[in-house]
Design a protein around this motif. Structure first.
Motif, short mmCIF file in Angstrom:
data_model
loop_
_atom_site.label_atom_id
_atom_site.label_comp_id
_atom_site.label_asym_id
_atom_site.label_seq_id
_atom_site.Cartn_x
_atom_site.Cartn_y
_atom_site.Cartn_z
N HIS A 1 34.46 1.10 22.71
CA HIS A 1 35.02 1.89 21.89
C HIS A 1 34.23 3.36 21.57
O HIS A 1 34.83 4.36 21.41
CB HIS A 1 35.04 1.30 20.26
N ARG A 2 33.07 3.42 22.31
CA ARG A 2 32.21 4.50 21.99
C ARG A 2 32.45 5.45 23.01
O ARG A 2 32.50 6.59 23.06
CB ARG A 2 30.70 4.14 21.72
N HIS A 3 32.43 4.62 24.26
CA HIS A 3 32.53 5.83 25.61
C HIS A 3 34.00 5.43 26.49
O HIS A 3 34.15 6.17 27.21
CB HIS A 3 31.46 4.94 26.60
N GLY A 4 34.83 4.62 25.92
CA GLY A 4 36.19 4.46 26.61
C GLY A 4 36.17 3.38 27.50
O GLY A 4 35.02 2.67 27.89
N ALA A 5 37.26 3.33 28.09
CA ALA A 5 37.41 2.18 29.34
C ALA A 5 36.40 2.58 30.52
O ALA A 5 36.04 3.69 30.61
CB ALA A 5 38.76 2.34 29.91
N ALA A 6 36.01 1.44 31.13
CA ALA A 6 34.89 1.70 32.25
C ALA A 6 35.47 0.68 33.37
O ALA A 6 36.05 -0.33 33.33
CB ALA A 6 33.67 1.20 31.85
N TYR A 7 35.03 0.93 34.63
CA TYR A 7 35.25 0.04 35.63
C TYR A 7 34.09 0.20 36.77
O TYR A 7 33.51 1.11 36.90
CB TYR A 7 36.72 0.25 36.27
N THR A 8 34.06 -0.90 37.55
CA THR A 8 32.92 -1.09 38.32
C THR A 8 33.49 -0.50 39.72
O THR A 8 34.83 -0.34 39.99
CB THR A 8 32.64 -2.50 38.87
N LEU A 9 32.81 -0.02 40.71
CA LEU A 9 33.17 0.59 41.97
C LEU A 9 33.14 -0.37 43.13
O LEU A 9 33.43 0.17 44.32
CB LEU A 9 32.14 1.80 42.11
N GLY A 10 32.85 -1.61 42.93
CA GLY A 10 32.73 -2.49 43.88
C GLY A 10 31.42 -2.03 44.97
O GLY A 10 31.65 -2.36 46.17
N GLU A 11 30.52 -1.44 44.50
CA GLU A 11 29.55 -1.23 45.30
C GLU A 11 28.21 -2.12 45.13
O GLU A 11 27.85 -2.35 44.17
CB GLU A 11 28.96 0.21 45.29
N ALA A 12 27.78 -2.56 46.12
CA ALA A 12 26.65 -3.88 45.97
C ALA A 12 25.27 -3.04 45.89
O ALA A 12 25.31 -1.99 46.11
CB ALA A 12 26.45 -4.64 47.37
N GLY A 13 24.32 -3.77 45.25
CA GLY A 13 23.02 -3.19 44.87
C GLY A 13 22.83 -2.35 43.90
O GLY A 13 21.79 -1.57 43.79
N HIS A 14 23.58 -2.33 42.97
CA HIS A 14 23.66 -1.33 41.64
C HIS A 14 23.88 -2.53 40.63
O HIS A 14 24.98 -3.13 40.16
CB HIS A 14 24.62 -0.46 41.50
N PRO A 15 22.57 -2.73 39.65
CA PRO A 15 22.70 -3.74 38.67
C PRO A 15 23.38 -3.40 37.53
O PRO A 15 23.58 -2.34 37.17
CB PRO A 15 21.19 -4.08 38.49
N PRO A 16 23.83 -4.47 36.79
CA PRO A 16 24.82 -3.96 35.61
C PRO A 16 23.70 -3.59 34.56
O PRO A 16 22.78 -4.12 34.43
CB PRO A 16 25.68 -5.37 35.26
#
Length: 458
Positions: free
Chosen positions: A225-240
């Protein structure tokens, strides 16, 4: 030469139209309906036809051709032109012999149906093989799926049905394998109801989020709710980020997170997959539209529930009143369901001496005391100014008397007294007559000094 199933159907219709003035249409199965994908020879055609509807639906369901020399005699005929007299419909089959659609021709002039049936069957067979080679009938667009699921959410009768419909829609429209709703609440954030058959990833996500507890779930909602919708780019090597670690531990590699409703009472829709995918902005936009529709439907269901509760409850004490009480005593079991008629002793004096506000406070406090003295499953109703009725299930009349005595003791602890009459329904006796006997027992208590319990004669 056709590169798509749609092209193959359109070229088939165009080729046939060069040789006959018939109304020609090809309908293919799309989801649970027959959809017209190519047609000619009519001012208007049916865009979709429900299962087994019309001659085309009958042919598709049976897999058998239909030759109708006089459409006025066929109850299944769907009119598309006022001058049609004859209809020929043949199934479009895949190489395994399964129907995937129909080829339909309708004439207004006399025609020899035998040769046309043979031609239509041969052409439908070739068309079915070509459609199958091209990947099958055209699929629903994602926008069409969203609209279909929106209709299902609108008609959902309960919160659970709505959440199931929303989660099913999220998976279908996004093509991702798992979806979970996290909702805010007065006692903290919680998971929405599970679907009837969650997949492995969805089950793991639910387990990880449940173990994480209300605080991390609340952070997921706040983030969305603070930042809005989000989605991953499907790129390996980037931690959540830390907020998404429970989802990562569950095996999610692709995630779309969309806010649902307002921040204080809404939640977040999480749609995930084990595969490393790259959701496009259109997918996220569709999920936002889906979340908005889901919240609108959920808010409507909650509003209706509140209105029903208000309509069936006493606004002062919150107890259910005469309407629900009448429904409950109508199901009374002879010898097992006891009715306890309760009257507040000296209530009129309180109103006359201290005013109605003091009387209202007395009734509210007494209602809470009586509720606490009853057992789980017992029901308390307010049916008049200072008149209450408890409906309880007992094995013996003595048990009902003991519970009535507990109520009188609870009333005394509030500084007031009550009179209670107890009655159990007789075989064949109406609930109204049982209540009348309970009232008579209550008035007997009043005549003998109040603050007591009396059991009506069996």
């Amino acid at each position: 030469m056709a590169s798509t199933a749609l092209e193959a159907c359109q070229w088939t219709v165009a080729a046939l139209a060069r040789h006959t003035p018939a109304t020609i249409s090809i309908l293919l199965q799309v989801h649970d309906r027959l959809r017209c994908v190519a047609a000619t020879g009519a001012w208007q055609v049916f865009s979709t036809v429900p299962p087994k509807t019309g001659i085309v639906g009958r042919v598709y369901a049976s897999g058998e051709p239909a030759t109708v020399a006089d459409v006025t005699t066929d109850p299944d005929y769907l009119p598309v032109r006022p001058d049609v007299t004859t209809e020929l419909c043949v199934p479009v089959l895949d190489p395994a012999g399964r129907p995937i659609g129909v080829l339909d021709l309708q004439w207004g002039d006399p025609v020899e149906l035998g040769p046309w049936r043979e031609t239509a069957e041969r052409l439908a067979a070739r068309l079915g093989a070509r459609i199958t080679a091209l990947g099958g009938p055209p699929a629903e667009s994602r926008s069409e799926k969203l609209l279909r699921h929106a209709a299902a959410m609108t008609s959902a009768p309960t919160d659970w049905d709505l959440m199931t419909a929303a989660i099913t829609a999220a998976r279908d429209v996004s093509t991702l394998s798992a979806a979970v709703l996290v909702l805010a609440g007065r006692r903290g954030a919680r998971l929405g109801a599970p679907t009837s058959a969650p997949g492995e990833l969805e089950a793991r996500i639910r387990a990880e989020l449940t173990e994480a507890g209300a605080v991390p779930l609340g952070r997921l909602i706040a983030r969305a709710h603070r930042h809005g919708a989000a989605y991953t780019l499907g790129e390996a090597g980037h931690p959540p980020t830390d907020d998404y670690l429970p989802l990562s531990r569950a095996g999610a590699r692709t995630l779309v997170a969309v806010p649902v409703g307002p921040p204080d009472s809404g939640g977040v829709l999480l749609v995930a997959d084990e595969r490393l995918l790259r959701p496009d902005p259109t997918t996220v936009n569709l999920m936002e539209l889906l979340a908005g529709q889901a919240w609108t439907c959920l808010d409507r269901l909650r509003t209706l529930a509140r209105l029903r509760e208000q309509a069936s409850s006493d606004p002062l004490t919150g107890l259910r009143h005469t309407g629900p009480f009448g429904q409950r005593i109508a199901t009374a079991t002879p010898g097992r369901t006891a009715l306890l008629a309760i009257d507040v002793d000296g209530f009129k004096d309180v109103n006359d001496t201290y005013g109605h506000q003091a009387g209202d406070r007395l009734l509210v406090g007494l209602a809470r005391a009586l509720e606490e003295a009853l057992r789980h499953g017992d029901e308390l109703y307010r049916i008049g100014g200072d008149e209450f009725v408890a409906v309880i299930e007992v094995n013996r009349p003595e048990e009902a008397v003991r519970i009535a005595e507990r109520l009188t003791e609870a009333a005394r602890r509030t500084g007031r007294t009550i009179s209670v009459g107890v009655a159990l329904p007789r075989p064949g006796e109406s609930a109204e007559l049982t209540l009348r006997r309970a009232d008579q027992a209550l008035y007997a208590v009043k005549r003998h000094g109040r603050d007591g319990v009396r059991l009506a004669a069996a």
